[in-house]
Design a protein around this motif. Structure first.
Motif, PDB file in Angstrom:
ATOM      1  N   ALA A   1       0.820  -1.353   0.234  1.00  0.00           N
ATOM      2  CA  ALA A   1       0.042  -0.104   0.077  1.00  0.00           C
ATOM      3  C   ALA A   1       0.838   1.113   0.076  1.00  0.00           C
ATOM      4  O   ALA A   1       0.462   2.220  -0.744  1.00  0.00           O
ATOM      5  CB  ALA A   1      -0.980   0.134   1.284  1.00  0.00           C
TER       6      ALA A   1
ATOM      7  N   PRO B   1     -15.035   0.121   1.395  1.00  0.00           N
ATOM      8  CA  PRO B   1     -14.330  -0.075   0.198  1.00  0.00           C
ATOM      9  C   PRO B   1     -14.694  -0.068  -0.989  1.00  0.00           C
ATOM     10  O   PRO B   1     -13.783   0.078  -2.006  1.00  0.00           O
ATOM     11  CB  PRO B   1     -14.034  -1.751   0.365  1.00  0.00           C
ATOM     12  CG  PRO B   1     -14.730  -2.253   1.651  1.00  0.00           C
ATOM     13  CD  PRO B   1     -15.853  -1.083   2.037  1.00  0.00           C
TER      14      PRO B   1
ATOM     15  N   ALA C   1     -12.933   3.307  -3.325  1.00  0.00           N
ATOM     16  CA  ALA C   1     -11.642   2.939  -3.683  1.00  0.00           C
ATOM     17  C   ALA C   1     -11.526   1.778  -4.901  1.00  0.00           C
ATOM     18  O   ALA C   1     -10.632   1.853  -5.874  1.00  0.00           O
ATOM     19  CB  ALA C   1     -10.662   2.749  -2.714  1.00  0.00           C
TER      20      ALA C   1
ATOM     21  N   THR D   1     -13.464   2.674  10.020  1.00  0.00           N
ATOM     22  CA  THR D   1     -13.681   3.322   8.514  1.00  0.00           C
ATOM     23  C   THR D   1     -14.621   4.634   8.958  1.00  0.00           C
ATOM     24  O   THR D   1     -14.742   5.503   8.174  1.00  0.00           O
ATOM     25  CB  THR D   1     -14.449   2.312   7.671  1.00  0.00           C
ATOM     26  OG1 THR D   1     -15.540   1.800   8.392  1.00  0.00           O
ATOM     27  CG2 THR D   1     -13.424   1.057   7.168  1.00  0.00           C
TER      28      THR D   1
ATOM     29  N   SER E   1     -14.063   7.458   2.581  1.00  0.00           N
ATOM     30  CA  SER E   1     -13.569   6.382   1.715  1.00  0.00           C
ATOM     31  C   SER E   1     -13.047   6.777   0.312  1.00  0.00           C
ATOM     32  O   SER E   1     -12.759   6.121  -0.473  1.00  0.00           O
ATOM     33  CB  SER E   1     -15.096   5.888   1.475  1.00  0.00           C
ATOM     34  OG  SER E   1     -15.932   6.384   0.655  1.00  0.00           O
TER      35      SER E   1
ATOM     36  N   MET F   1      -9.175   8.204   1.759  1.00  0.00           N
ATOM     37  CA  MET F   1      -8.532   7.448   3.049  1.00  0.00           C
ATOM     38  C   MET F   1      -8.073   8.494   4.181  1.00  0.00           C
ATOM     39  O   MET F   1      -7.068   8.165   4.775  1.00  0.00           O
ATOM     40  CB  MET F   1      -7.524   6.582   2.263  1.00  0.00           C
ATOM     41  CG  MET F   1      -7.788   5.573   1.333  1.00  0.00           C
ATOM     42  SD  MET F   1      -9.335   4.602   1.576  1.00  0.00           S
ATOM     43  CE  MET F   1      -8.700   3.914   2.954  1.00  0.00           C
TER      44      MET F   1
ATOM     45  N   HIS G   1      -3.513  10.114   6.485  1.00  0.00           N
ATOM     46  CA  HIS G   1      -3.999   9.220   5.539  1.00  0.00           C
ATOM     47  C   HIS G   1      -3.973   7.817   6.258  1.00  0.00           C
ATOM     48  O   HIS G   1      -2.844   7.592   6.642  1.00  0.00           O
ATOM     49  CB  HIS G   1      -3.817   9.382   3.991  1.00  0.00           C
ATOM     50  CG  HIS G   1      -4.053  10.381   3.533  1.00  0.00           C
ATOM     51  ND1 HIS G   1      -5.056  10.613   2.552  1.00  0.00           N
ATOM     52  CD2 HIS G   1      -3.248  11.616   3.418  1.00  0.00           C
ATOM     53  CE1 HIS G   1      -4.891  11.986   2.226  1.00  0.00           C
ATOM     54  NE2 HIS G   1      -3.952  12.474   2.552  1.00  0.00           N
TER      55      HIS G   1
ATOM     56  N   ILE H   1      -4.237   3.462   5.211  1.00  0.00           N
ATOM     57  CA  ILE H   1      -4.447   2.566   3.762  1.00  0.00           C
ATOM     58  C   ILE H   1      -3.904   1.267   4.186  1.00  0.00           C
ATOM     59  O   ILE H   1      -3.143   0.855   5.113  1.00  0.00           O
ATOM     60  CB  ILE H   1      -3.589   3.205   2.843  1.00  0.00           C
ATOM     61  CG1 ILE H   1      -2.119   3.242   2.883  1.00  0.00           C
ATOM     62  CG2 ILE H   1      -4.126   4.571   2.202  1.00  0.00           C
ATOM     63  CD1 ILE H   1      -1.290   3.384   1.664  1.00  0.00           C
TER      64      ILE H   1
ATOM     65  N   VAL I   1      -6.181  -0.478   7.922  1.00  0.00           N
ATOM     66  CA  VAL I   1      -7.784   0.172   8.146  1.00  0.00           C
ATOM     67  C   VAL I   1      -8.425  -1.025   8.580  1.00  0.00           C
ATOM     68  O   VAL I   1      -8.169  -2.196   7.974  1.00  0.00           O
ATOM     69  CB  VAL I   1      -7.923   0.889   6.418  1.00  0.00           C
ATOM     70  CG1 VAL I   1      -9.544   1.205   6.937  1.00  0.00           C
ATOM     71  CG2 VAL I   1      -7.025   1.714   6.285  1.00  0.00           C
TER      72      VAL I   1
ATOM     73  N   TRP J   1      -6.667  -4.584  -2.222  1.00  0.00           N
ATOM     74  CA  TRP J   1      -7.438  -3.409  -1.150  1.00  0.00           C
ATOM     75  C   TRP J   1      -5.973  -2.402  -1.060  1.00  0.00           C
ATOM     76  O   TRP J   1      -6.067  -1.347  -0.903  1.00  0.00           O
ATOM     77  CB  TRP J   1      -7.621  -4.061   0.068  1.00  0.00           C
ATOM     78  CG  TRP J   1      -7.794  -2.856   1.078  1.00  0.00           C
ATOM     79  CD1 TRP J   1      -7.126  -2.561   2.217  1.00  0.00           C
ATOM     80  CD2 TRP J   1      -8.794  -1.787   0.900  1.00  0.00           C
ATOM     81  NE1 TRP J   1      -7.550  -1.558   2.669  1.00  0.00           N
ATOM     82  CE2 TRP J   1      -8.731  -0.807   2.074  1.00  0.00           C
ATOM     83  CE3 TRP J   1      -9.613  -1.336  -0.317  1.00  0.00           C
ATOM     84  CZ2 TRP J   1      -9.530   0.273   2.236  1.00  0.00           C
ATOM     85  CZ3 TRP J   1     -10.714  -0.132  -0.248  1.00  0.00           C
ATOM     86  CH2 TRP J   1     -10.154   0.589   1.185  1.00  0.00           C
TER      87      TRP J   1
ATOM     88  N   SER K   1      -5.780  -0.347  -4.326  1.00  0.00           N
ATOM     89  CA  SER K   1      -6.759   0.561  -4.337  1.00  0.00           C
ATOM     90  C   SER K   1      -6.845   1.669  -3.296  1.00  0.00           C
ATOM     91  O   SER K   1      -6.743   2.945  -3.616  1.00  0.00           O
ATOM     92  CB  SER K   1      -8.178  -0.110  -4.432  1.00  0.00           C
ATOM     93  OG  SER K   1      -8.332  -1.002  -5.460  1.00  0.00           O
ATOM     94  N   SER K   2      -6.328   1.437  -1.997  1.00  0.00           N
ATOM     95  CA  SER K   2      -6.542   1.988  -1.113  1.00  0.00           C
ATOM     96  C   SER K   2      -5.382   3.162  -1.338  1.00  0.00           C
ATOM     97  O   SER K   2      -5.425   4.418  -0.856  1.00  0.00           O
ATOM     98  CB  SER K   2      -6.537   1.652   0.220  1.00  0.00           C
ATOM     99  OG  SER K   2      -5.417   0.880   0.539  1.00  0.00           O
TER     100      SER K   2
END
Length: 390
Positions: A13, A69, A72, A336, A341, A344, A353, A355, A359, A372, A375-376
């Motif tokens: 991430a 989720p 993202a 969260t 969303s 982040m 942030h 990520i 999370v 994930w 994307s995050s």
């Protein structure tokens, strides 16, 4: 030593966020206490990195807010990451259930991420202790550097031998962010004396449908000297809580199979009938537990129905898990409810942030947790670039 963003953690991430923000014009520093970047990437997928899954969608993730989720994952999809992999000329293949792996080595994914960071001019400092984190005048101060944005990408405490810690939670709480109690996920389960007989068939694997509450997965289960493992068990372990049973369907349509065995092999006993469909050691154990000693020809339909019940719904009672040492990921984490969303970022502190695994978003086994991370990380990286431009 001023940056637009300081990213804590040089894992999947963190590197994704750094590359995204860096290539969008932000000046980025990545800090990690480890001596090498991406250690978990390198050991993933048996060294070939199950880097995403074709079926990745929000329904495949556990979270206190199952809708979190969606943003993202929709804005940076598995197909976006696959396109990046292909741009770097990395050969890949699809295994079962949509899992995508490198043909070669997980090192190719790490090299790709580091190359993307280099293209964005990202500074990466390894073997660096984070120490105290200061905040004032709209800037975060860490290890002699300052930035308007701080990204927590240090993961969770799963696989501590790789240097994993709960640092993300301590930082989050330092800034007033709630943390959902973390727990091991995608982890083997242990069995106690009540189910000790199944520990005696350690090493045996067979296809099952495993259930915990409403969650069910049809994959292989592995009986171990401590309890249960294998893909089906790892999947349901994320839904398991102490005191909850695990149910295994060993044979679909068990009553019909036993009635057919009575027709085809009337002089046989239950063990022989079960051995036609299950590994011998498991068949012997189940036949002993069921206790139906008569030849099949002498068994009534009611006898066969009773014998079929544990085959269709074998109930086991885990006493615990094998803990963070054997867990592939950590469930729980920064709530969260405290985060946007889309970016982040903390709602109360937009430059902060969180990520990836830090999370409270946990994916199924099979490349979902990497997706994930991508994307995050991308969402945070884009938000940093937008904040800088704005």
């Amino acid at each position: 030593m001023e940056y637009d963003a300081i990213i804590l953690g040089a894992g999947a991430a963190g590197l994704m966020a750094a590359a995204t923000a860096g290539q969008a014009g932000a000046r980025v520093l990545v800090l990690d206490h480890a001596d090498k970047a991406g250690k978990k990437i390198l050991i993933s997928g048996g060294g070939r990195c199950n880097f995403t899954n074709t079926g990745a969608e929000a329904a495949c993730f556990l979270s206190g807010n199952p809708h979190f989720p969606k943003s993202a994952l929709a804005r940076y999809t598995q197909w976006d990451f696959l396109a990046l992999v292909e741009r770097h000329g990395i050969a890949w293949h699809e295994k079962t259930l949509g899992q995508l792996f490198c043909d070669g080595s997980a090192r190719q994914i790490l090299a790709m991420l580091l190359d993307e960071c280099a293209r964005g001019g990202v500074d990466i400092r390894l073997a660096t202790q984070i120490g105290e984190i200061g905040h004032g005048d709209g800037r975060f101060r860490v290890a002699g550097a300052s930035a308007a944005n701080l990204v927590i990408a240090t993961g969770g405490p799963s696989i501590p031998k790789m240097g994993a810690t709960g640092l993300a939670y301590r930082i989050a709480e330092r800034f007033g962010l709630a943390v959902v109690p973390p727990r091991p996920a995608l982890v083997p389960l242990t069995l106690g004396p009540r189910d000790a007989a199944f520990r005696a068939i350690a090493g045996l694997s067979c296809p099952v449908t495993a259930r915990v509450g409403p969650a069910s997965f049809k994959e292989a289960a592995l009986f171990t000297h401590r309890g249960l493992s294998g893909p089906a068990i790892l999947q349901v372990s994320s839904y398991w809580s102490p005191g909850t049973p695990v149910e295994l369907t060993l044979l679909d349509n068990a009553p019909e199979l036993l009635r057919e065995a009575r027709r085809q092999m009337p002089r046989a006993r239950l063990r022989a009938a079960l051995s036609e469909h299950l590994p011998n050691r498991l068949a012997e154990l189940l036949a002993t537990q069921i206790g139906l000693e008569k030849q099949l020809a002498n068994c009534s339909d009611a006898d066969l129905e009773r014998a079929a019940d544990p085959l269709a719904r074998l109930t086991l009672h885990p006493t615990g898990t094998e803990g963070y040492a054997k867990a592939e990921v950590t469930a729980g984490g920064v709530s969260t409810a405290a985060l946007s969303s889309r970016t982040m970022a903390a709602k109360a502190l937009p430059g902060l942030h969180v990520i990836g695994e830090a999370v409270d978003v946990t994916g199924w086994l099979g490349g979902y947790n990497f997706q994930w991370a991508w994307s995050s990380g991308w969402a945070a990286g884009m938000a940093i670039a937008e904040r800088r431009a704005g």
